[in-house]
Design a protein around this motif. Structure first.
Motif, short mmCIF file in Angstrom:
data_model
loop_
_atom_site.label_atom_id
_atom_site.label_comp_id
_atom_site.label_asym_id
_atom_site.label_seq_id
_atom_site.Cartn_x
_atom_site.Cartn_y
_atom_site.Cartn_z
N GLN A 94 0.63 -0.88 -0.04
CA GLN A 94 -0.25 -0.29 -0.17
C GLN A 94 0.93 1.44 -0.42
OE1 GLN A 94 -3.20 0.14 2.16
NE2 GLN A 94 -4.54 -1.59 1.99
N PHE A 95 2.41 1.35 0.68
CA PHE A 95 3.05 2.08 0.36
C PHE A 95 3.49 2.45 -0.81
CE2 PHE A 95 6.66 4.94 0.86
CZ PHE A 95 6.56 5.57 2.05
N TYR A 96 3.38 1.39 -1.88
CA TYR A 96 3.86 1.32 -2.90
C TYR A 96 2.56 2.14 -3.93
CZ TYR A 96 5.98 0.37 -7.59
OH TYR A 96 6.73 0.51 -9.02
N GLN A 97 1.87 1.58 -3.36
CA GLN A 97 0.57 2.16 -4.55
C GLN A 97 -0.20 3.51 -3.91
OE1 GLN A 97 -3.25 0.30 -3.44
NE2 GLN A 97 -3.42 -0.19 -4.99
N ASN A 98 0.36 3.77 -2.96
CA ASN A 98 -0.23 5.78 -2.35
C ASN A 98 0.43 6.65 -2.97
OD1 ASN A 98 -1.50 7.11 -0.86
ND2 ASN A 98 -0.60 7.20 0.50
N TYR A 99 2.01 5.86 -3.18
CA TYR A 99 2.97 7.13 -4.57
C TYR A 99 2.71 6.89 -5.60
CZ TYR A 99 7.00 8.50 -6.57
OH TYR A 99 8.34 9.11 -7.62
N GLU A 100 1.93 6.17 -5.79
CA GLU A 100 1.59 5.98 -7.63
C GLU A 100 0.70 6.93 -7.78
OE1 GLU A 100 2.65 4.53 -10.87
OE2 GLU A 100 4.51 3.17 -9.51
N PHE A 101 -0.31 6.39 -6.94
CA PHE A 101 -1.60 7.33 -6.92
C PHE A 101 -1.74 9.25 -7.11
CE2 PHE A 101 -4.63 3.29 -5.54
CZ PHE A 101 -4.61 3.23 -6.42
N ILE A 102 -0.61 9.15 -5.64
CA ILE A 102 -0.08 10.57 -6.01
C ILE A 102 0.52 11.04 -6.72
CG2 ILE A 102 1.90 12.04 -4.56
CD1 ILE A 102 0.83 10.26 -1.40
N SER A 103 1.44 10.19 -7.59
CA SER A 103 2.08 10.62 -8.30
C SER A 103 1.42 11.06 -9.70
CB SER A 103 3.11 9.86 -9.03
OG SER A 103 4.13 9.46 -7.94
N PHE A 104 0.36 10.09 -9.78
CA PHE A 104 -0.68 10.53 -11.15
C PHE A 104 -1.53 11.16 -10.81
CE2 PHE A 104 -4.24 9.83 -13.18
CZ PHE A 104 -4.53 9.78 -14.48
N CYS A 105 -2.43 11.34 -9.38
CA CYS A 105 -3.51 11.98 -9.41
C CYS A 105 -2.97 13.50 -9.20
CB CYS A 105 -4.52 11.79 -8.40
SG CYS A 105 -5.51 10.08 -9.00
N THR A 106 -2.00 14.26 -8.72
CA THR A 106 -1.59 15.33 -8.92
C THR A 106 0.09 16.00 -9.89
OG1 THR A 106 0.53 14.81 -7.55
CG2 THR A 106 -0.94 14.96 -6.01
N SER A 107 -0.69 15.43 -11.16
CA SER A 107 0.18 15.42 -11.96
C SER A 107 -0.49 16.70 -13.07
CB SER A 107 1.13 14.22 -13.22
OG SER A 107 -0.09 13.79 -13.22
N SER A 108 -2.00 16.29 -12.80
CA SER A 108 -2.21 17.78 -13.41
C SER A 108 -3.70 18.14 -12.45
CB SER A 108 -2.56 17.50 -15.26
OG SER A 108 -3.10 16.97 -15.42
N PRO A 109 -4.49 19.26 -13.73
CA PRO A 109 -5.69 19.62 -12.14
C PRO A 109 -6.69 18.20 -13.28
CG PRO A 109 -4.99 21.57 -13.33
CD PRO A 109 -4.16 20.95 -14.12
N LEU A 110 -6.60 18.13 -15.07
CA LEU A 110 -7.04 17.31 -16.20
C LEU A 110 -7.06 15.11 -15.01
CD1 LEU A 110 -8.95 15.96 -17.93
CD2 LEU A 110 -7.51 15.84 -19.47
N SER A 111 -5.85 14.88 -14.57
CA SER A 111 -5.66 14.21 -14.03
C SER A 111 -6.24 13.45 -12.37
CB SER A 111 -4.04 13.32 -13.57
OG SER A 111 -3.30 14.35 -13.29
N GLU A 112 -6.22 14.79 -12.09
CA GLU A 112 -7.20 14.91 -10.62
C GLU A 112 -8.80 14.51 -10.60
OE1 GLU A 112 -7.35 18.29 -7.18
OE2 GLU A 112 -5.91 18.53 -8.14
N ALA A 113 -9.03 15.57 -11.88
CA ALA A 113 -10.69 15.21 -12.12
C ALA A 113 -10.41 13.57 -12.59
CB ALA A 113 -10.89 16.18 -13.55
N ILE A 114 -9.82 13.02 -13.28
CA ILE A 114 -10.02 11.71 -13.87
C ILE A 114 -10.00 10.61 -12.78
CG2 ILE A 114 -9.36 10.01 -15.02
CD1 ILE A 114 -8.18 11.75 -17.27
N CYS A 115 -8.84 11.25 -11.30
CA CYS A 115 -9.00 9.69 -9.93
C CYS A 115 -10.75 10.26 -9.72
CB CYS A 115 -8.12 10.60 -9.67
SG CYS A 115 -6.47 10.52 -10.21
#
Length: 523
Positions: free
Chosen positions: A438-459
């Motif tokens: 879950q530590f690794y998974q949380n890092y992956e989610f943070i990396s993608f969801c905070t990369s751009s406003p569009l990616s945050e909306a997709i999350c």
């Protein structure tokens, strides 16, 4: 009185025991016994005193008054015993250096294997260009059909086409009717024909000015249409520009959009999963070694001798725990070096190495007392190591896989998965695997969801949740596993002393005696 005292010290010297390391009665009690011995000694004792006198004359026996001996008491005695027990564990590890080397290597090997396997997994990044060449299919046969009585242009195209086959592991098969050749060979060879023949070409034209070229492909293979067309185009290009001219063709996959990338990160957490599984296997073997000395001491009655000699239980167990935690720290530090060398960003970026070290040390705090508890069940070290390793694997890998598989939405077992997740928190190995995953998974989610406003909306649309604080209690934070590690260590140590002090047996005897007294009063 100095003769009596000398006799007692002589006994202690003959028994090869350190007088300062034994918990002896208080000095006042010794003086009372000494005065009582004058009135109770028999004739044999007197004869023993005569012998002691002889030894005293030779100067080989201590003949000073016992009141001059200062015994360690209180904190000084506890520290002396703790140091002795700690030194015992260190000497055992030093003499059994092969076990220590195995302790270091096994977790490292499993961790390296996990990282190598994780690197071979297809990632969610865009796929690289694929060069289209016939040699990718291995050695093949290429039928080249040339119409009888073909003109010079058709023959030149056929020769230019054939000139590129040898470099691409292709063998030219001359034929006059392409269709007849394919049907005949497919009937004779069966399914193996699809592996040996993937592309071909036919050339016709009786004029020296006009020729017709047809590219054929076997649709059982990937990328055969483009490869067949590329080879015919190369033949035309060689005929026009010279024999050294060639065309290189590549296939660029369509880039993934944000939605596809998010879906991959949501459902394909393969790297964290592989690291967690292999890490649990390595730690299962490492943790089992902490019970070896305890089982050996119990089997040869060494532990009983130490307790009879006055070693406090607290010194015995806490010195063992301190040494084992120090011993556990070294392979943990080496694993951090491995994570750094492989560039695992989830465990390296933003000073996450400190967080990973905290997870490993808390796991050691929980699993080492558990191994102490389970060591009471075995009488031989080999059996203890084998069965404890199996127990660690089952309590870690099996539980981790069960909970992970049940989280698949198509199975509709999410409620049972959450329930088992709470139940399995009693196992340190399960908490280790889940915390790393879950530590690794949380890092992956943070990396993608905070990369751009569009990616945050997709999350938000795909219901991808993450925790900015990695130690959050809520998923996918690992706070609940840190709390579980802490509680496990305290509980297992408490149970250890309950067993050693025979508290349950004592309480049972008290209850039994009270029941008997009540029956006697009623009667």
């Amino acid at each position: 009185s100095w003769l009596i005292c000398g006799f007692r010290v002589g006994k202690l010297v003959d028994s090869s025991l350190d007088i300062q390391a034994i918990q002896l009665p208080a000095l006042q009690y010794q003086h009372e016994r000494r005065s009582h011995d004058w009135t109770t000694d028999d004739a044999s004792s007197i004869s023993g005193l005569t012998d002691v006198t002889d030894f005293t004359d030779s100067g080989t026996l201590i003949s000073e008054d016992c009141s001059n001996i200062k015994l360690n008491t209180g904190v000084r005695l506890h520290l002396q015993q703790f140091y002795a027990m700690f030194l015992k564990r260190a000497l055992y590890s030093w003499r059994n250096w092969k076990v220590m080397v195995a302790q270091f290597l096994v977790p490292l090997v499993f961790t390296i294997v996990a990282l190598v396997v994780a690197r071979t997994f297809p990632s969610h990044l865009n796929a690289p260009e694929l060069k289209l060449v016939l040699s990718r299919y291995g050695a093949t046969r290429v039928p080249v059909a040339l119409q009888p009585g073909a003109g010079s242009l058709a023959s030149a195209l056929a020769d230019a086409y054939s000139s590129q086959l040898s470099a691409q592991l292709g063998q030219r098969i001359n034929t006059t009717d392409f269709t007849d050749y394919v049907l005949t060979q497919a009937e004779e060879e069966g399914g193996s024909f699809n592996e040996r023949c993937v592309v071909g070409a036919a050339f016709r034209g009786s004029s020296s000015q006009i020729a017709e070229a047809t590219a054929y492909f076997n649709n059982e293979g990937y990328h055969t249409p483009a490869t067949a067309l590329m080879m015919v185009d190369n033949a035309l290009f060689k005929l026009l520009a010279g024999p050294n001219a060639s065309i290189e063709t590549g296939n660029y996959p369509m880039p993934r959009n944000l939605s596809e990338t998010a879906q991959s990160q949501l459902t394909e957490g393969k790297t964290g999963f592989a690291i967690a599984i292999n890490l649990m296997y390595g730690m299962a073997s490492l943790s089992s070694t902490f019970a070896l000395l305890l089982v050996t001491e119990s089997s040869i009655k060494s532990k009983h001798v130490q307790q009879v000699s006055g070693v406090y239980l607290s010194n015995f167990w806490f010195s063992a725990l301190l040494w084992d935690l120090i011993n556990f720290l070294l392979p943990c530090l080496l694993m951090l070096v491995v994570f750094k060398a492989f560039g695992v960003q989830a465990f390296v970026a933003n000073n996450h190495l400190v967080d990973v070290l905290l997870l490993l040390l808390l796991y050691g705090w929980a699993v080492v007392p558990l191994m102490y508890l389970l060591s009471f069940l075995f009488s031989t070290a080999a059996t203890a190591y084998t069965r404890l390793t199996i127990f660690n694997m089952i309590s870690g890998t099996a539980t981790f896989l069960a909970v992970t598989i049940m989280t698949i939405p198509e199975l509709n077992l999410q409620d049972l998965s959450r329930l088992l997740d709470k139940v399995f928190l009693i196992f340190p190995n399960y908490c280790l695997g889940m915390s790393f995953s879950q530590f690794y998974q949380n890092y992956e989610f943070i990396s993608f969801c905070t990369s751009s406003p569009l990616s945050e909306a997709i999350c938000k649309i795909l219901n991808i949740t993450y925790q900015p604080n990695y130690f959050s209690i809520s998923e996918p934070g690992v706070g609940r596993f840190l709390l579980a590690f802490t509680v496990q260590g305290v509980v297992y140590i408490a149970l250890l002393f309950v067993i050693e002090l025979q508290c349950v047996h004592t309480v049972w005897r008290l209850l039994t005696s009270l029941c008997r007294r009540r029956k006697q009063v009623r009667e």
